[in-house]
Design an enzyme around this catalytic site. Structure first.
Site, mmCIF file in Angstrom:
data_model
loop_
_atom_site.group_PDB
_atom_site.id
_atom_site.type_symbol
_atom_site.label_atom_id
_atom_site.label_comp_id
_atom_site.label_asym_id
_atom_site.label_seq_id
_atom_site.Cartn_x
_atom_site.Cartn_y
_atom_site.Cartn_z
ATOM 1 N N GLU A 20 58.173 42.332 34.827
ATOM 2 C CA GLU A 20 56.944 41.797 34.222
ATOM 3 C C GLU A 20 57.213 40.400 33.679
ATOM 4 O O GLU A 20 58.314 39.870 33.777
ATOM 5 C CB GLU A 20 56.507 42.704 33.059
ATOM 6 C CG GLU A 20 55.210 43.475 33.308
ATOM 7 C CD GLU A 20 53.968 42.671 32.967
ATOM 8 O OE1 GLU A 20 54.019 41.417 33.008
ATOM 9 O OE2 GLU A 20 52.931 43.286 32.660
ATOM 10 N N ASN A 154 47.280 43.031 28.230
ATOM 11 C CA ASN A 154 48.050 42.192 29.151
ATOM 12 C C ASN A 154 47.506 40.783 29.159
ATOM 13 O O ASN A 154 46.391 40.515 28.747
ATOM 14 C CB ASN A 154 48.042 42.792 30.561
ATOM 15 C CG ASN A 154 49.203 43.729 30.790
ATOM 16 O OD1 ASN A 154 50.352 43.323 30.750
ATOM 17 N ND2 ASN A 154 48.900 45.009 31.002
ATOM 18 N N ASP A 205 46.364 43.268 35.311
ATOM 19 C CA ASP A 205 47.638 43.250 34.603
ATOM 20 C C ASP A 205 47.951 41.807 34.222
ATOM 21 O O ASP A 205 47.127 41.126 33.636
ATOM 22 C CB ASP A 205 48.722 43.890 35.478
ATOM 23 C CG ASP A 205 49.864 44.474 34.673
ATOM 24 O OD1 ASP A 205 50.299 43.846 33.693
ATOM 25 O OD2 ASP A 205 50.365 45.563 35.024
#
Length: 295
Positions: A20, A154, A205
């Site tokens: 991420e 996010n 996301d």
């Protein structure tokens, strides 16, 4: 709206549970593996290469931004709060607000804005609705809860002038847009729903804004990345060879999109699941910002 399946090169083979937070800082691409608490960099993004591990924490690591004028130091959304991470891997906590929440929670994605503040979201481990918050860390190290009542926070992603912020609540499939006062960091007016995803379209996301002001969004569960015009209409959808893309980063000088992906929740993962991918695109991004102390 157009849709394409552009060949995606695997820069780093799958193996990360939840890669991420991909960002371009100076001459390197930096990303995390959240659940293992590790921070990595890639100095050569043109082909398959070996990442360098910069840190390994004993708590989850959601995202980092460099500390301005302090080489090797980072501000990190980690564990249950915000910490300074030194070059030797030591953590100095600024605050751990998620220790004070009713359900076990952790920090998630985060980014520094053009004014030098650091913003990061949180989520409950079990996805409890409304348990997530968005925090802002100011120049003096004060951590402020800016929003609550979200679920899985996010982004955020900022426009180049720092006056517009996009935040995704992944669990409810919604991207919000906020106006921000760059001088104070305060939100101005009410939030706007920028995009709301329907069932089957995936969940928003990680995000980034390109040099044309368009928003790129990793679509968890859909194996895709979307590009939205600032007016909210969908311009393009890129298909990627992994069901769970988690973050997007545009190279500031080359026409490449970096995409991190997850193995988490994938029944039959391939090398592209839990990988770092590179996809050719027709636009460029901007280098990510630093957290500036005392500005």
């Amino acid at each position: 709206m157009t849709s394409t399946a552009v060949p995606a090169a695997v820069l780093v083979d799958g193996g990360y549970e939840l890669a991420e937070g991909g960002r371009w800082f100076d001459d390197r691409y930096v990303y995390v593996d959240i659940l293992s608490g590790r921070l990595f960099e890639l100095r050569d993004g043109t082909g398959p290469t070996t990442p360098r591990q910069l840190a390994a924490l004993d708590v989850p690591l959601g995202a980092v931004a460099p500390v301005a004028d302090t080489p090797g130091a980072w501000i990190a959304a980690a564990g249950t709060g915000i910490a300074l991470l030194t070059a030797d891997g030591a953590l100095e906590w600024l605050d751990r607000p998620e220790d004070r929440t009713p359900v076990p929670s952790r920090m998630n994605d985060g980014v520094a804005d053009p004014a030098g503040r650091f913003w990061a979201g949180s989520m409950a481990y079990d996805g409890t609705p409304g348990a997530g918050s968005l925090y802002r860390t100011d120049a003096d190290g004060t951590v402020v809860r800016v929003l609550d009542g979200l679920t899985i926070v996010n982004g955020p992603a900022f426009t180049a002038d720092g006056t517009t912020m996009y935040v995704a609540d992944t669990a409810v499939g919604t991207i919000f847009r906020f106006q921000v006062d760059p001088a104070s960091g305060d939100l101005v007016g009410a939030p706007e729903i920028f995009a709301r995803l329907r069932d089957g379209e995936g969940s928003p996301d990680g995000m980034t804004v390109d040099q044309e002001g368009c928003l790129w969004v990793a679509m968890w569960g859909a194996g895709a990345v979307r590009r939205y015009h600032p007016d909210g209409h969908l311009l393009h959808t890129l298909t990627v060879p992994a069901p769970h893309p988690t973050s997007v980063c545009l190279h500031p000088g080359d026409n490449r999109l970096y995409v991190t992906t997850a193995r988490y929740g994938v029944t039959n993962p391939t090398a592209a699941s839990g990988a770092v991918l590179s996809v050719p695109v027709p636009v460029v991004g901007t280098a990510a910002c630093s957290w500036r102390v005392g500005h």
